[in-house]
Design an enzyme around this catalytic site. Structure first.
Site, PDB file in Angstrom:
ATOM      1  N   SER A 151       7.165  -7.614  -1.514  1.00 23.56           N
ATOM      2  CA  SER A 151       8.150  -6.526  -1.193  1.00 23.56           C
ATOM      3  C   SER A 151       9.622  -7.203  -0.647  1.00 23.56           C
ATOM      4  O   SER A 151       9.506  -8.396  -0.236  1.00 23.56           O
ATOM      5  CB  SER A 151       7.538  -5.516   0.352  1.00 23.56           C
ATOM      6  OG  SER A 151       8.805  -5.215   0.841  1.00 23.56           O
ATOM      7  N   TYR A 164       4.153  -6.443   8.529  1.00 23.61           N
ATOM      8  CA  TYR A 164       4.381  -6.239   7.237  1.00 23.61           C
ATOM      9  C   TYR A 164       5.315  -7.329   6.489  1.00 23.61           C
ATOM     10  O   TYR A 164       4.867  -7.852   5.533  1.00 23.61           O
ATOM     11  CB  TYR A 164       4.810  -4.801   6.783  1.00 23.61           C
ATOM     12  CG  TYR A 164       5.112  -4.411   5.495  1.00 23.61           C
ATOM     13  CD1 TYR A 164       3.740  -3.891   4.847  1.00 23.61           C
ATOM     14  CD2 TYR A 164       6.103  -4.413   4.815  1.00 23.61           C
ATOM     15  CE1 TYR A 164       3.704  -3.552   3.726  1.00 23.61           C
ATOM     16  CE2 TYR A 164       6.318  -4.022   3.484  1.00 23.61           C
ATOM     17  CZ  TYR A 164       5.019  -3.583   2.734  1.00 23.61           C
ATOM     18  OH  TYR A 164       5.135  -3.171   1.385  1.00 23.61           O
TER      19      TYR A 164
HETATM   20  P1  NDP Z   1      -0.456   3.258  -1.246  1.00 29.55           P
HETATM   21  O1  NDP Z   1      -0.340   3.278   0.143  1.00 29.55           O
HETATM   22  O2  NDP Z   1      -0.224   4.440  -2.063  1.00 29.55           O
HETATM   23  O3  NDP Z   1      -1.643   2.334  -1.989  1.00 29.55           O
HETATM   24  C1  NDP Z   1      -2.128   1.167  -1.275  1.00 29.55           C
HETATM   25  C2  NDP Z   1      -3.377   0.782  -2.194  1.00 29.55           C
HETATM   26  O4  NDP Z   1      -4.155  -0.276  -1.427  1.00 29.55           O
HETATM   27  C3  NDP Z   1      -4.410   2.073  -2.266  1.00 29.55           C
HETATM   28  O5  NDP Z   1      -5.025   1.960  -3.634  1.00 29.55           O
HETATM   29  C4  NDP Z   1      -5.573   1.631  -1.135  1.00 29.55           C
HETATM   30  O6  NDP Z   1      -6.721   1.938  -1.702  1.00 29.55           O
HETATM   31  C5  NDP Z   1      -5.278   0.112  -1.583  1.00 29.55           C
HETATM   32  N1  NDP Z   1      -5.878  -0.574  -0.019  1.00 29.55           N
HETATM   33  C6  NDP Z   1      -5.377  -0.712   1.044  1.00 29.55           C
HETATM   34  N2  NDP Z   1      -6.258  -1.207   1.950  1.00 29.55           N
HETATM   35  C7  NDP Z   1      -7.146  -1.752   1.098  1.00 29.55           C
HETATM   36  C8  NDP Z   1      -8.228  -2.523   1.545  1.00 29.55           C
HETATM   37  N3  NDP Z   1      -8.726  -2.909   2.576  1.00 29.55           N
HETATM   38  N4  NDP Z   1      -9.260  -3.086   0.529  1.00 29.55           N
HETATM   39  C9  NDP Z   1      -8.908  -2.443  -0.439  1.00 29.55           C
HETATM   40  N5  NDP Z   1      -7.885  -1.752  -1.072  1.00 29.55           N
HETATM   41  C10 NDP Z   1      -7.122  -1.246  -0.115  1.00 29.55           C
HETATM   42  O7  NDP Z   1       0.798   2.205  -1.488  1.00 29.55           O
HETATM   43  P2  NDP Z   1       1.887   1.824  -2.477  1.00 29.55           P
HETATM   44  O8  NDP Z   1       1.312   2.088  -3.876  1.00 29.55           O
HETATM   45  O9  NDP Z   1       2.750   2.430  -2.214  1.00 29.55           O
HETATM   46  O10 NDP Z   1       1.686   0.108  -2.291  1.00 29.55           O
HETATM   47  C11 NDP Z   1       0.925  -0.756  -3.284  1.00 29.55           C
HETATM   48  C12 NDP Z   1       1.593  -2.295  -2.844  1.00 29.55           C
HETATM   49  O11 NDP Z   1       3.146  -2.275  -3.396  1.00 29.55           O
HETATM   50  C13 NDP Z   1       1.266  -2.442  -1.490  1.00 29.55           C
HETATM   51  O12 NDP Z   1       0.854  -3.929  -1.421  1.00 29.55           O
HETATM   52  C14 NDP Z   1       2.393  -2.298  -0.766  1.00 29.55           C
HETATM   53  O13 NDP Z   1       2.902  -3.171   0.382  1.00 29.55           O
HETATM   54  C15 NDP Z   1       3.710  -2.718  -2.100  1.00 29.55           C
HETATM   55  N6  NDP Z   1       4.834  -2.135  -1.825  1.00 29.55           N
HETATM   56  C16 NDP Z   1       5.133  -0.761  -1.861  1.00 29.55           C
HETATM   57  C17 NDP Z   1       6.460  -0.269  -1.792  1.00 29.55           C
HETATM   58  C18 NDP Z   1       6.931   1.128  -1.732  1.00 29.55           C
HETATM   59  O14 NDP Z   1       7.893   1.541  -1.572  1.00 29.55           O
HETATM   60  N7  NDP Z   1       5.914   2.042  -2.327  1.00 29.55           N
HETATM   61  C19 NDP Z   1       7.601  -1.192  -1.617  1.00 29.55           C
HETATM   62  C20 NDP Z   1       7.244  -2.400  -1.618  1.00 29.55           C
HETATM   63  C21 NDP Z   1       6.088  -3.064  -1.684  1.00 29.55           C
HETATM   64  P3  NDP Z   1      -8.041   2.520  -0.683  1.00 29.55           P
HETATM   65  O15 NDP Z   1      -7.476   3.174   0.349  1.00 29.55           O
HETATM   66  O16 NDP Z   1      -8.839   3.127  -1.594  1.00 29.55           O
HETATM   67  O17 NDP Z   1      -8.873   1.304  -0.167  1.00 29.55           O
END
Ligand code: NDP
Length: 256
Positions: A151, A164
């Site tokens: 990020s 984060y």
């Molecule tokens: P979401 O919250 O929409 O999705 C997060 C995903 O991570 C879900 O599929 C969730 O699945 C999974 N996840 C979370 N914790 C766990 C765990 N302990 N084990 C396995 N899976 C896990 O987030 P985004 O799609 O927005 O973000 C995806 C990535 O991009 C992240 O790393 C985020 O930091 C990064 N990012 C996002 C930005 C944004 O603006 N959206 C900007 C910069 C970076 P489940 O809950 O089913 O386990």
């Protein structure tokens, strides 16, 4: 269900196997779909089995191949089991995208130990566990592509996100270091650093805050998950063989 918007960028991932963490929604789902649309078989990893099944269904709907693996990326046994299962099922693992991530935003004085630990272990330890689990196979195969979804917060910092930002800066340092260990084996390791992207994570910020955020983005809009997926596609493609240890920023000019 989102579909890859513009198919202007393509790569030949036929016969390759990809593992995408956090593939149950948001960026991870878009990345899984993009890789599958380009021929990869995709192991989709997350905790929510129902949502994972929807991702797999979406991939099947476009003629792709995918399997769901319920797994908490913080759990080392579970991570190793998933990698073993993928290798047993498909006999290879070419691409790893460490996308699973969470945030627990709060100013430092109010940050609880569990806010720190949960974010660091999910975002950074999860990345370490999956990289370690796939590295031997990739080194043996003398081919591999690893992408950490970091990020811009890990590069420029954000108030309220010390946990984060530290985890995301960690993913970048980790990628740069691992790239040096694996370059000789034709395994590349890079990071993608998105700015603000439309997803449940940014929706949670609320309209008012997002309105202010958009004013600070030169492109005057949030990015889309498909725009991040296109960048990942490039980095995992055979064409990116000489790109390693890099951070590709996708933020509409915010940090430019
Ligand atoms: P979401 O919250 O929409 O999705 C997060 C995903 O991570 C879900 O599929 C969730 O699945 C999974 N996840 C979370 N914790 C766990 C765990 N302990 N084990 C396995 N899976 C896990 O987030 P985004 O799609 O927005 O973000 C995806 C990535 O991009 C992240 O790393 C985020 O930091 C990064 N990012 C996002 C930005 C944004 O603006 N959206 C900007 C910069 C970076 P489940 O809950 O089913 O386990």
């Amino acid at each position: 269900m989102t579909q890859p918007a513009a198919r202007s960028l393509t790569a030949d991932l036929t016969d390759q196997v990809a593992l995408v963490t956090g593939a149950s929604r948001g960026l991870g789902r878009a990345i899984a779909l993009e890789l599958a649309c380009n021929g990869a078989r995709v192991a989709c990893v997350a905790r929510d089995r129902g949502a994972l099944a929807e991702t797999v269904e979406a991939i099947h709907a476009v003629g792709g191949r995918a399997a769901a693996h319920a797994c908490d990326v913080k759990d080392r046994n579970s991570v190793e089991q998933v990698v073993d299962q993928v290798l047993a099922q498909w006999d290879r693992l070419d691409i790893l995208v460490n996308n699973a991530g969470i945030n627990r935003d709060t100013l430092l004085p109010g940050m609880r130990d569990e806010d720190w630990e949960e974010v660091l272990t999910t975002n950074l330890t999860g990345t370490f566990l999956f990289c370690r689990a796939v590295s031997r196979q990739m080194m043996r195969a003398r081919y591999g592509r690893i992408v950490n979804i970091a990020s811009v917060s890990g590069m420029i910092g954000t108030a309220g996100q010390t946990n984060y930002a530290a985890s995301k800066a960690g993913q970048i340092g980790f990628a740069r270091s691992l790239s040096q260990e694996l370059a000789g084996r034709k395994v590349t390791v890079n990071a993608v650093a998105p700015g603000y992207i439309e997803s449940e994570m940014t929706e949670a910020m609320g309209e008012l805050v997002l309105g202010e955020v958009k004013k600070r983005i030169p492109a005057k809009r949030l990015g889309t998950a498909e725009e991040v997926a296109a960048a990942v596609l490039y980095l995992v493609s055979p064409a990116a063989a000489y790109v390693t240890g890099q951070v590709l920023v996708i933020d509409g000019g915010m940090t430019g």
